[in-house]
Scaffold this motif. Sequence first.
Motif, mmCIF file in Angstrom:
data_model
loop_
_atom_site.group_PDB
_atom_site.id
_atom_site.type_symbol
_atom_site.label_atom_id
_atom_site.label_comp_id
_atom_site.label_asym_id
_atom_site.label_seq_id
_atom_site.Cartn_x
_atom_site.Cartn_y
_atom_site.Cartn_z
ATOM 1 N N TYR A 78 -31.801 -0.442 48.880
ATOM 2 C CA TYR A 78 -32.081 -1.614 49.717
ATOM 3 C C TYR A 78 -31.134 -1.693 50.910
ATOM 4 C CZ TYR A 78 -32.286 -6.529 51.115
ATOM 5 O OH TYR A 78 -32.392 -7.680 51.851
ATOM 6 N N LEU A 79 -29.840 -1.482 50.696
ATOM 7 C CA LEU A 79 -28.873 -1.560 51.780
ATOM 8 C C LEU A 79 -29.105 -0.468 52.817
ATOM 9 C CD1 LEU A 79 -25.584 -2.293 49.762
ATOM 10 C CD2 LEU A 79 -26.923 -3.909 51.120
ATOM 11 N N CYS A 80 -29.492 0.711 52.339
ATOM 12 C CA CYS A 80 -29.715 1.802 53.288
ATOM 13 C C CYS A 80 -31.053 1.648 54.034
ATOM 14 C CB CYS A 80 -29.683 3.152 52.562
ATOM 15 S SG CYS A 80 -28.047 3.574 51.897
ATOM 16 N N SER A 81 -32.082 1.198 53.299
ATOM 17 C CA SER A 81 -33.397 1.067 53.937
ATOM 18 C C SER A 81 -33.437 -0.067 54.955
ATOM 19 C CB SER A 81 -34.484 0.867 52.875
ATOM 20 O OG SER A 81 -34.246 -0.358 52.182
ATOM 21 N N ILE A 84 -28.636 -2.288 56.399
ATOM 22 C CA ILE A 84 -27.486 -3.172 56.236
ATOM 23 C C ILE A 84 -26.213 -2.329 56.188
ATOM 24 C CG2 ILE A 84 -26.386 -4.852 54.679
ATOM 25 C CD1 ILE A 84 -29.204 -5.716 53.860
ATOM 26 N N TYR A 85 -26.348 -1.174 55.523
ATOM 27 C CA TYR A 85 -25.264 -0.207 55.514
ATOM 28 C C TYR A 85 -25.722 0.950 56.382
ATOM 29 C CZ TYR A 85 -21.579 2.896 53.900
ATOM 30 O OH TYR A 85 -20.500 3.744 53.852
ATOM 31 N N VAL A 86 -25.134 1.098 57.546
ATOM 32 C CA VAL A 86 -25.538 2.105 58.513
ATOM 33 C C VAL A 86 -24.805 3.413 58.208
ATOM 34 C CG1 VAL A 86 -25.662 2.704 60.968
ATOM 35 C CG2 VAL A 86 -25.934 0.322 60.242
ATOM 36 N N MET A 87 -25.569 4.492 58.088
ATOM 37 C CA MET A 87 -24.986 5.805 57.819
ATOM 38 C C MET A 87 -24.668 6.496 59.146
ATOM 39 S SD MET A 87 -27.324 7.191 54.692
ATOM 40 C CE MET A 87 -27.544 6.246 53.205
ATOM 41 N N GLU A 88 -23.557 6.230 59.717
ATOM 42 C CA GLU A 88 -23.106 6.875 60.943
ATOM 43 C C GLU A 88 -22.257 8.092 60.588
ATOM 44 O OE1 GLU A 88 -19.361 3.783 61.389
ATOM 45 O OE2 GLU A 88 -20.828 3.971 63.008
#
Length: 243
Positions: A78-81, A84-88
Motif C-alpha cells: 500500500y505504501l509503495c503503490s 507514500i513511500y517513494v523509492m528514490e
Amino acid sequence: MLSRVALRTVAARQSASTALVARGSSSGARDEQNFPRPVRGEPGKVRLGFIPEEWFQLFHSKTGVTGPYTFGVGLATYLCSKEIYVMEHEFYSGLSIFIMVYVAAKKFGPPLAKYLDKEVDAVESEWNEGRQQTITTLEESIAAEKKSQWQAAGQELLVQAKKENVLLQLEAAYRERLMTAYNEVKRRLDYQLQKATLERNLSQKHMVDWIVSNVNKSITPDQEKATLDRCIADLSAMAARQK
C-alpha cells in the motif's frame, strides 16, 4: 486540583515505601518481596531479526499465524503503490546497506554476541565474587556455630558421664565401708566367741582338776589298798576264766 491529588498520591507512596523499608530494616532481613534483587534483563525474542515476538502474538488471536506477515506485506504494498513511500535513489542505497548489514550480522553476529556475552558474564561474576565470598564466609560461620553447639552438647554429655562416674565411685566407697564395718564386727564377734569358748574350756578343765584333786584327797591309804587288792583279784578271776 489535579496537581494536589498527584502530590498527595506521591507522598502516600513514599510514606508507604519508607514504612516498608523501616520494617525490613527493623527485622534485620532484606524485604525480598517488596524490594527484590535486581536481575540483569535478557533481550526478548524477535523475528526477521528486528520485529519483537509480541507483535506477532498480538495478531495470532485474531488473524492466525499468517496474519502478521500478510499485514506487513499489504502495508508495504500500500505504501509503495500510493507513493507514500517513494523509492528514490536513496532507497536503493539504503537497501544495499541493509543487505550488507544483514550479511555482516549473520556472519559476524554470533561470534561477536558470544564474545560480548562472555565479557558480560565475566563482569557479572566479578561483581558477584565479593557477594559470593561473603555468603561463603557466612555459611562457614554457620557451620562453625553448629559445630560449636554440637560440641557444647557433647560437653553436657561428658559432664553427665562424669556425674555418673562420681556416683559410681561414691557407691563403691559406700560398699567398701560397709564391707569394712562388716569385717570389723565379724572379727569382734569371733573374738568374743573365742574368748567365751576359751573361758568355758578353762572353767571345765579347772573344774575337772578340782574334782579329781578333791577325789584323790578324799581317798585314804586303806581304801586305796583295798581297791588295789580288789582290782588284782578281779584281774586274776578274769585270767582264770580265760584259761
